[in-house]
Design an enzyme around this catalytic site. Sequence first.
Site, PDB file in Angstrom:
ATOM      1  N   ALA A  65     -12.082  14.038 -70.477  1.00  0.00           N
ATOM      2  CA  ALA A  65     -11.898  12.122 -70.082  1.00  0.00           C
ATOM      3  C   ALA A  65     -12.064  12.085 -68.734  1.00  0.00           C
ATOM      4  O   ALA A  65     -11.984  12.354 -67.710  1.00  0.00           O
ATOM      5  CB  ALA A  65     -10.569  11.970 -70.600  1.00  0.00           C
ATOM      6  N   GLU A 113     -10.422  19.442 -76.155  1.00  0.00           N
ATOM      7  CA  GLU A 113     -10.235  18.627 -77.539  1.00  0.00           C
ATOM      8  C   GLU A 113     -10.998  18.959 -78.460  1.00  0.00           C
ATOM      9  O   GLU A 113     -11.187  18.384 -79.945  1.00  0.00           O
ATOM     10  CB  GLU A 113      -9.020  18.317 -76.671  1.00  0.00           C
ATOM     11  CG  GLU A 113      -8.035  18.784 -76.049  1.00  0.00           C
ATOM     12  CD  GLU A 113      -6.795  17.300 -75.813  1.00  0.00           C
ATOM     13  OE1 GLU A 113      -7.790  16.766 -74.155  1.00  0.00           O
ATOM     14  OE2 GLU A 113      -5.940  16.968 -74.854  1.00  0.00           O
ATOM     15  N   GLU A 133      -5.161  19.551 -67.487  1.00  0.00           N
ATOM     16  CA  GLU A 133      -4.943  18.384 -66.849  1.00  0.00           C
ATOM     17  C   GLU A 133      -3.383  18.844 -66.772  1.00  0.00           C
ATOM     18  O   GLU A 133      -3.513  17.888 -65.217  1.00  0.00           O
ATOM     19  CB  GLU A 133      -3.910  17.512 -68.778  1.00  0.00           C
ATOM     20  CG  GLU A 133      -5.081  17.154 -69.918  1.00  0.00           C
ATOM     21  CD  GLU A 133      -5.887  17.796 -70.284  1.00  0.00           C
ATOM     22  OE1 GLU A 133      -5.394  19.173 -70.028  1.00  0.00           O
ATOM     23  OE2 GLU A 133      -6.814  17.380 -71.733  1.00  0.00           O
TER      24      GLU A 133
HETATM   25  N1  CO8 Z   1     -14.375  12.080 -65.529  1.00  0.00           N
HETATM   26  C1  CO8 Z   1     -14.984  11.334 -64.871  1.00  0.00           C
HETATM   27  N2  CO8 Z   1     -16.419  11.829 -64.017  1.00  0.00           N
HETATM   28  C2  CO8 Z   1     -16.506  12.713 -63.866  1.00  0.00           C
HETATM   29  C3  CO8 Z   1     -15.594  14.482 -65.288  1.00  0.00           C
HETATM   30  C4  CO8 Z   1     -14.389  13.578 -65.584  1.00  0.00           C
HETATM   31  N3  CO8 Z   1     -13.974  14.512 -66.671  1.00  0.00           N
HETATM   32  N4  CO8 Z   1     -16.399  15.171 -64.390  1.00  0.00           N
HETATM   33  C5  CO8 Z   1     -17.057  15.120 -63.707  1.00  0.00           C
HETATM   34  N5  CO8 Z   1     -17.370  14.269 -63.220  1.00  0.00           N
HETATM   35  C6  CO8 Z   1     -18.534  13.286 -62.713  1.00  0.00           C
HETATM   36  C7  CO8 Z   1     -18.038  14.241 -61.294  1.00  0.00           C
HETATM   37  O1  CO8 Z   1     -17.418  13.062 -60.376  1.00  0.00           O
HETATM   38  C8  CO8 Z   1     -19.726  13.851 -60.920  1.00  0.00           C
HETATM   39  O2  CO8 Z   1     -19.875  12.552 -60.559  1.00  0.00           O
HETATM   40  P1  CO8 Z   1     -20.798  12.315 -59.130  1.00  0.00           P
HETATM   41  O3  CO8 Z   1     -22.562  12.628 -58.880  1.00  0.00           O
HETATM   42  O4  CO8 Z   1     -20.831  10.556 -59.051  1.00  0.00           O
HETATM   43  O5  CO8 Z   1     -19.413  12.315 -58.055  1.00  0.00           O
HETATM   44  C9  CO8 Z   1     -20.219  14.475 -61.592  1.00  0.00           C
HETATM   45  O6  CO8 Z   1     -19.164  14.255 -62.893  1.00  0.00           O
HETATM   46  C10 CO8 Z   1     -21.146  15.878 -61.583  1.00  0.00           C
HETATM   47  O7  CO8 Z   1     -19.464  16.409 -60.719  1.00  0.00           O
HETATM   48  P2  CO8 Z   1     -19.756  17.279 -60.524  1.00  0.00           P
HETATM   49  O8  CO8 Z   1     -19.978  16.836 -59.036  1.00  0.00           O
HETATM   50  O9  CO8 Z   1     -18.219  17.970 -59.825  1.00  0.00           O
HETATM   51  O10 CO8 Z   1     -20.488  19.193 -61.007  1.00  0.00           O
HETATM   52  P3  CO8 Z   1     -19.548  20.457 -60.210  1.00  0.00           P
HETATM   53  O11 CO8 Z   1     -20.584  20.815 -61.101  1.00  0.00           O
HETATM   54  O12 CO8 Z   1     -19.540  20.201 -59.199  1.00  0.00           O
HETATM   55  O13 CO8 Z   1     -18.078  21.118 -61.234  1.00  0.00           O
HETATM   56  C11 CO8 Z   1     -17.159  20.544 -62.792  1.00  0.00           C
HETATM   57  C12 CO8 Z   1     -18.173  20.714 -62.321  1.00  0.00           C
HETATM   58  C13 CO8 Z   1     -16.036  21.639 -62.436  1.00  0.00           C
HETATM   59  C14 CO8 Z   1     -16.302  20.656 -64.063  1.00  0.00           C
HETATM   60  C15 CO8 Z   1     -15.970  18.576 -62.211  1.00  0.00           C
HETATM   61  O14 CO8 Z   1     -17.261  18.013 -62.288  1.00  0.00           O
HETATM   62  C16 CO8 Z   1     -14.991  19.150 -62.801  1.00  0.00           C
HETATM   63  O15 CO8 Z   1     -13.849  19.615 -62.200  1.00  0.00           O
HETATM   64  N6  CO8 Z   1     -14.223  17.981 -63.559  1.00  0.00           N
HETATM   65  C17 CO8 Z   1     -13.424  17.556 -64.020  1.00  0.00           C
HETATM   66  C18 CO8 Z   1     -12.907  17.976 -65.258  1.00  0.00           C
HETATM   67  C19 CO8 Z   1     -11.443  18.197 -65.296  1.00  0.00           C
HETATM   68  O16 CO8 Z   1     -10.107  18.180 -64.893  1.00  0.00           O
HETATM   69  N7  CO8 Z   1     -11.456  17.794 -66.858  1.00  0.00           N
HETATM   70  C20 CO8 Z   1     -10.194  17.169 -67.645  1.00  0.00           C
HETATM   71  C21 CO8 Z   1      -9.837  15.245 -67.248  1.00  0.00           C
HETATM   72  S1  CO8 Z   1      -8.632  14.990 -68.185  1.00  0.00           S
HETATM   73  C22 CO8 Z   1      -8.956  15.024 -70.047  1.00  0.00           C
HETATM   74  O17 CO8 Z   1      -9.327  15.897 -70.545  1.00  0.00           O
HETATM   75  C23 CO8 Z   1      -7.763  14.705 -70.107  1.00  0.00           C
HETATM   76  C24 CO8 Z   1      -7.993  14.548 -71.491  1.00  0.00           C
HETATM   77  C25 CO8 Z   1      -6.603  13.068 -72.913  1.00  0.00           C
HETATM   78  C26 CO8 Z   1      -7.061  12.286 -71.985  1.00  0.00           C
HETATM   79  C27 CO8 Z   1      -5.363  11.006 -72.571  1.00  0.00           C
HETATM   80  C28 CO8 Z   1      -5.524  10.030 -71.970  1.00  0.00           C
HETATM   81  C29 CO8 Z   1      -4.879   9.339 -71.301  1.00  0.00           C
END
Ligand code: CO8
Length: 259
Positions: A65, A113, A133
């Site tokens: 998300a 999910e 999460e």
């Molecule tokens: N949300 C928003 N932006 C994201 C997300 C995300 N989940 N994942 C990646 N991005 C963005 C980064 O911020 C980055 O943006 P920018 O270039 O503007 O800085 C761009 O995508 C590229 O990402 P990275 O530079 O971080 O790429 P890497 O290859 O270095 O890393 C990863 C890849 C490991 C996947 C890393 O991006 C990461 O850890 N992302 C987050 C993963 C995560 O924690 N996901 C879970 C999110 S919580 C969730 O899904 C809950 C679901 C239920 C919600 C319930 C509602 C309340």
Amino acid sequence: MQFETLTIAIENRIGILTVNRPKALNALNSQVLEDLEKAVEAIEANKEIDVVILTGEGKAFVAGADITEMKDMNADEGRTFGAYGMHVFRKIELSSKPYIAAVNGFALGGGCELAMSCDIRVASEKAKFGQPEVGLGITPGFAGTQRLARLVGTGKAKELIFTADIISAVEAEKIGLVNAVVAPDDLMQTAKTMAEKIVANAQLSVRYAKSAINRGSETDIETAMVIEQDLFGLCFATEDQKEGMTAFVEKRAPKFVTR
Ligand code: CO8
């Protein structure tokens, strides 16, 4: 069918639905969820599509998300956002048509999910899975606590969710989270070959089987067997049952017609 954050293509009765927000690793913001809901509805109504392959553009399937959108939410907003994601994913799960997730890269949080709301998961060797999460101060919120536990068992689901571990596609296959792992270049063809096999079968039978498995796994065995019995019985009212069995007896390939 035009969407801001998704594309849909149709090839040989297979719908290919691609989440297309690669700059944010296909993170699920409100726009993606709304597009996904409309796309699933459009696919459900489209008589040219029997089976759907869901994948992501670029290096991610869906990296969760959208954290930027969720960051400043209050409790009500968080609950509403979670409920909307659940509602959209449930539409995939309840769709009459089978969904195959072709997991090309990161499937984290909401991405894992989303893959779990599909019927079958095929993964690239590059795919990574996890529910990170608790490292962000939340729980899984698009039914991850429920679907992961149902797919891999409560012990493994608790381990993955409590530790926020990110696992490889091979590990995901080992625990039953994915059906198959293939080389990245073979991913779409593997999903298409599987979809083609499904397309070649009687579509009402496939849909009844999906319904029986889904509804049956959500209830007790006695009720579940009645669900199967009713759907099995309904098959005998279809042209495709007559055709399938006649073709067997006549030693020829069946020509199924019901969509
Ligand atoms: N949300 C928003 N932006 C994201 C997300 C995300 N989940 N994942 C990646 N991005 C963005 C980064 O911020 C980055 O943006 P920018 O270039 O503007 O800085 C761009 O995508 C590229 O990402 P990275 O530079 O971080 O790429 P890497 O290859 O270095 O890393 C990863 C890849 C490991 C996947 C890393 O991006 C990461 O850890 N992302 C987050 C993963 C995560 O924690 N996901 C879970 C999110 S919580 C969730 O899904 C809950 C679901 C239920 C919600 C319930 C509602 C309340």
